[in-house]
Write a protein that holds these residues in place. Sequence first.
Motif, mmCIF file in Angstrom:
data_model
loop_
_atom_site.group_PDB
_atom_site.id
_atom_site.type_symbol
_atom_site.label_atom_id
_atom_site.label_comp_id
_atom_site.label_asym_id
_atom_site.label_seq_id
_atom_site.Cartn_x
_atom_site.Cartn_y
_atom_site.Cartn_z
ATOM 1 N N PRO A 76 65.131 49.099 15.608
ATOM 2 C CA PRO A 76 64.821 48.089 14.595
ATOM 3 C C PRO A 76 66.082 47.414 14.076
ATOM 4 C CG PRO A 76 64.822 50.261 13.602
ATOM 5 C CD PRO A 76 65.059 50.470 15.082
ATOM 6 N N GLU A 77 65.893 46.374 13.289
ATOM 7 C CA GLU A 77 67.024 45.751 12.603
ATOM 8 C C GLU A 77 67.712 46.796 11.738
ATOM 9 O OE1 GLU A 77 67.904 42.170 9.351
ATOM 10 O OE2 GLU A 77 65.862 42.886 9.716
ATOM 11 N N GLN A 78 69.045 46.799 11.779
ATOM 12 C CA GLN A 78 69.803 47.779 11.001
ATOM 13 C C GLN A 78 70.951 47.108 10.249
ATOM 14 O OE1 GLN A 78 70.468 51.795 12.972
ATOM 15 N NE2 GLN A 78 70.028 50.552 14.785
ATOM 16 N N VAL A 79 71.293 47.712 9.135
ATOM 17 C CA VAL A 79 72.413 47.256 8.314
ATOM 18 C C VAL A 79 73.405 48.398 8.193
ATOM 19 C CG1 VAL A 79 73.080 46.732 5.941
ATOM 20 C CG2 VAL A 79 71.210 45.493 6.982
ATOM 21 N N ASP A 87 76.928 54.226 6.934
ATOM 22 C CA ASP A 87 76.647 53.971 8.348
ATOM 23 C C ASP A 87 75.450 53.020 8.476
ATOM 24 O OD1 ASP A 87 77.007 54.054 11.069
ATOM 25 O OD2 ASP A 87 76.926 56.232 11.225
ATOM 26 N N TYR A 88 74.885 52.930 9.669
ATOM 27 C CA TYR A 88 73.756 52.035 9.916
ATOM 28 C C TYR A 88 72.456 52.679 9.439
ATOM 29 C CZ TYR A 88 76.767 49.191 12.938
ATOM 30 O OH TYR A 88 77.767 48.382 13.427
ATOM 31 N N PHE A 89 71.557 51.876 8.916
ATOM 32 C CA PHE A 89 70.231 52.376 8.560
ATOM 33 C C PHE A 89 69.209 51.244 8.711
ATOM 34 C CE2 PHE A 89 72.455 51.098 4.683
ATOM 35 C CZ PHE A 89 71.559 50.227 4.070
ATOM 36 N N PRO A 90 67.970 51.605 9.088
ATOM 37 C CA PRO A 90 66.907 50.609 9.226
ATOM 38 C C PRO A 90 66.134 50.468 7.930
ATOM 39 C CG PRO A 90 66.136 52.707 10.034
ATOM 40 C CD PRO A 90 67.553 52.930 9.543
ATOM 41 N N ARG A 91 65.182 49.566 7.919
ATOM 42 C CA ARG A 91 64.295 49.462 6.763
ATOM 43 C C ARG A 91 63.474 50.750 6.654
ATOM 44 N NH1 ARG A 91 64.077 44.406 4.510
ATOM 45 N NH2 ARG A 91 64.895 42.690 5.783
ATOM 46 N N GLY A 92 63.246 51.162 5.426
ATOM 47 C CA GLY A 92 62.469 52.370 5.200
ATOM 48 C C GLY A 92 63.311 53.611 4.989
ATOM 49 N N ALA A 93 64.616 53.513 5.230
ATOM 50 C CA ALA A 93 65.479 54.683 5.089
ATOM 51 C C ALA A 93 66.014 54.854 3.673
ATOM 52 C CB ALA A 93 66.653 54.581 6.066
ATOM 53 N N MET A 94 66.058 53.765 2.906
ATOM 54 C CA MET A 94 66.597 53.800 1.544
ATOM 55 C C MET A 94 65.506 53.430 0.545
ATOM 56 S SD MET A 94 69.760 54.609 2.056
ATOM 57 C CE MET A 94 71.041 54.565 3.321
ATOM 58 N N VAL A 95 65.764 53.693 -0.724
ATOM 59 C CA VAL A 95 64.812 53.262 -1.749
ATOM 60 C C VAL A 95 64.725 51.737 -1.728
ATOM 61 C CG1 VAL A 95 65.122 55.291 -3.211
ATOM 62 C CG2 VAL A 95 66.623 53.308 -3.514
ATOM 63 N N LYS A 96 63.566 51.205 -2.158
ATOM 64 C CA LYS A 96 63.272 49.791 -1.977
ATOM 65 C C LYS A 96 64.313 48.869 -2.609
ATOM 66 C CE LYS A 96 59.509 46.453 -2.266
ATOM 67 N NZ LYS A 96 60.387 45.321 -2.616
ATOM 68 N N GLU A 97 64.734 49.167 -3.833
ATOM 69 C CA GLU A 97 65.690 48.282 -4.520
ATOM 70 C C GLU A 97 66.999 48.180 -3.726
ATOM 71 O OE1 GLU A 97 63.130 50.411 -7.572
ATOM 72 O OE2 GLU A 97 64.316 50.991 -5.798
ATOM 73 N N ALA A 125 70.745 43.353 15.067
ATOM 74 C CA ALA A 125 69.406 42.782 15.187
ATOM 75 C C ALA A 125 68.489 43.767 15.907
ATOM 76 C CB ALA A 125 69.466 41.458 15.954
ATOM 77 N N ALA A 126 67.194 43.636 15.664
ATOM 78 C CA ALA A 126 66.229 44.463 16.388
ATOM 79 C C ALA A 126 66.349 44.158 17.882
ATOM 80 C CB ALA A 126 64.819 44.154 15.897
ATOM 81 N N ALA A 127 66.192 45.206 18.692
ATOM 82 C CA ALA A 127 66.371 45.021 20.137
ATOM 83 C C ALA A 127 65.449 45.949 20.912
ATOM 84 C CB ALA A 127 67.820 45.294 20.527
#
Length: 298
Positions: free
Chosen positions: A159-162, A209-219, A252-254
């Motif tokens: 997925p997309e990661q930051v 490090d890198y994390f996708p959506r859903g790994a951290m609290v929403k805010e 980016a998601a791949a």
Amino acid sequence: MKQSKAWMGVSLVLFVLLAGVSVYAFTKGGGEGKDVVVATVNGTDIGKNKLYDEMILNGGSRVLDNLINEELVKQEADKAGITVTDADLDAEIASFKKQFSSDEEFQMMLMQYGMTQDDLKKQMPMQVRLKKLLESKTDVTDEEIQKYYDENKEAMSTPEQVKASHILVATKEESEAILTQLKAGADFAQLAKEKSTDTGSKDKGGDLDYFPRGAMVKEFEDAAFALNVGEMSGVVQSEHGFHIIKVTDKKAAATPTLDEKKADIKETLVSQEIQELAGPWMEEIKGKSKINNTLQTS
């Protein structure tokens, strides 16, 4: 796919690992003669011989079966001119590690079984010999590879990661004061080490490090994914406290192509076929061998 591959690999390896650990326990300090005290309870000694007898009753037969299997595999490999080099063992470790989502997950598996990577390597020769003996008997087709790819494409996608760093503090006032310092040119990583209350990231300069959506609290997630690379957030409040977030990279998601994953998929399917072949093959070899197992129950 990562999880199923990992546990498939674990099932192949643990047969050898557990045998190795048990054999070590059986033979440590071994030798005939005078009994050796291995424990004392209120002045009463427990000797190695009693320990050995108890271990024979509790799994000794299985350990001996594993040793017999290991010797049979070695003899068959010797007859076939198969050798196991240090490079073979390193390659097997590397292949095994790929089946885990991260090095941390791999290290956790080793910790769970009380082993180091060197311990694992010492237990690998039997698996390498077995693979070399049976690999030529496998028959993975392009159609099977395509089917596996189609069925597991979503799991193979990323997925997309930051990639972000943050500084976490308890109060809004603290975070605003830190934000002022950062805007004045203070080093983000240095301030994270000095000020952040997140013990898991502060020593790394706040790096998460890198994390996708859903790994951290929403805010936190909403703020991080809204930033561009190199940008820094304002004060972000969450249930954990007050954050200042800096995004250092994005992916980016791949979805990998079949060509990109073909070698990995074939390796997975070959390993599955070897698992299926190993039991019947071992029974066939046992049937042709002269084995005297004094622990075998009648």
